[in-house]
Scaffold this active site. Structure first.
Site, PDB file in Angstrom:
ATOM      1  N   THR A 159      -4.745   6.066   1.436  1.00  0.00           N
ATOM      2  CA  THR A 159      -5.167   7.440   1.749  1.00  0.00           C
ATOM      3  C   THR A 159      -5.964   8.031   0.597  1.00  0.00           C
ATOM      4  OG1 THR A 159      -3.008   7.616   2.860  1.00  0.00           O
ATOM      5  CG2 THR A 159      -4.443   9.526   2.959  1.00  0.00           C
TER       6      THR A 159
ATOM      7  N   GLU B  11       0.846  -1.196   0.000  1.00  0.00           N
ATOM      8  CA  GLU B  11       0.000   0.000   0.000  1.00  0.00           C
ATOM      9  C   GLU B  11       0.882   1.247   0.000  1.00  0.00           C
ATOM     10  OE1 GLU B  11      -2.872   2.604   2.950  1.00  0.00           O
ATOM     11  OE2 GLU B  11      -2.664   0.452   3.344  1.00  0.00           O
TER      12      GLU B  11
ATOM     13  N   ARG C   3       0.535  10.411   0.195  1.00  0.00           N
ATOM     14  CA  ARG C   3       0.910  11.470   1.128  1.00  0.00           C
ATOM     15  C   ARG C   3       2.171  12.200   0.702  1.00  0.00           C
ATOM     16  NH1 ARG C   3       0.116   8.248   6.911  1.00  0.00           N
ATOM     17  NH2 ARG C   3      -1.685   7.013   6.262  1.00  0.00           N
TER      18      ARG C   3
ATOM     19  N   LYS D  90     -11.295  -2.090   6.385  1.00  0.00           N
ATOM     20  CA  LYS D  90     -10.107  -1.695   7.139  1.00  0.00           C
ATOM     21  C   LYS D  90     -10.560  -1.141   8.492  1.00  0.00           C
ATOM     22  CE  LYS D  90      -6.546   1.941   6.919  1.00  0.00           C
ATOM     23  NZ  LYS D  90      -5.908   2.935   6.017  1.00  0.00           N
TER      24      LYS D  90
END
Length: 213
Positions: free
Chosen positions: A74, A47, A51, A134
């Site tokens: 994200t 993953e 960011r 999640k």
């Protein structure tokens, strides 16, 4: 792609290894050696969080590494979903879930691991067809005891807890009936990144697989 098919796809990915590395990568030049190290250590699902400015380029680079499955983390907006898909991501991860994010993932055929922190959020996602979720932020939301408490009333849902998960506490989560795998950043520490010590990262990945499988 329907939510049900998304859940099938994300479940298959979550079952490939006990840990999905959560990666914040500043330089695209680090992408391939990092992916190669983690995959060689036995962690094929990666993953890459959106960011950093280089994140999409990192995903594109990692997507070329054989044996890996690179996802974008994200995801906060529909544009994030579209950009991730175009960059080669084969799955997406979001800290929470909004209708716009879910719609975008379905429209772009990007299997999504949506975040839930409460029973209500988990139930809302289940109503939409998302049975693989999640649990985030895991430790801040009560850790393994909190996740265990959800198993009895919501046995249909399986989770990938992320947030504060480490090699030390990962077994607490993985021992639960409703946990498929965990998300963690400890397998790719900053110091190893900066030193380009890919062998250490490979060894950390291998240790995670050995101790947690």
């Amino acid at each position: 792609m329907t939510p049900e098919k998304m859940s099938d796809a994300t479940e298959a990915l979550c079952r490939k290894a006990p840990v999905i590395p959560v990666l914040i990568v500043e330089k695209a030049s680090d992408a391939k050696p990092l992916a190669e190290a983690l995959i060689a250590g036995g962690l094929p699902c990666l993953e890459v969080t959106l960011r950093t400015e280089a994140a999409l380029e990192v995903i594109a680079e990692m997507a070329q590494v054989a044996g890996g499955h690179v996802g974008a983390g994200t995801l906060l907006t529909p544009q994030d979903v579209e950009n991730a898909k175009k960059s080669g991501a084969t799955f997406g991860v979001s800290p929470g879930a909004t209708d716009r994010i879910l719609d975008a993932a379905e429209a772009n055929d990007l299997p999504l691991l949506p975040g839930a922190a409460t029973a209500t959020e988990a139930m809302q996602l289940l109503e939409k067809g998302y049975r693989i979720q999640k649990f985030f932020p895991a430790e801040a939301n009560g850790g393994a005891p909190a996740l265990k408490a959800l198993a009895s009333p919501l046995p249909q849902i399986s989770f990938c807890p992320t947030g504060g998960v480490s090699l030390a506490n990962a077994p607490d989560y993985l021992g639960l009936s409703n946990t498929l795998c965990v998300g963690g950043s400890w397998v790719a520490p900053t110091k190893a990144f900066e030193a380009k010590d890919w062998k250490t990262i490979e060894n950390l990945a291998r240790e995670a697989v050995t101790r947690l499988s």
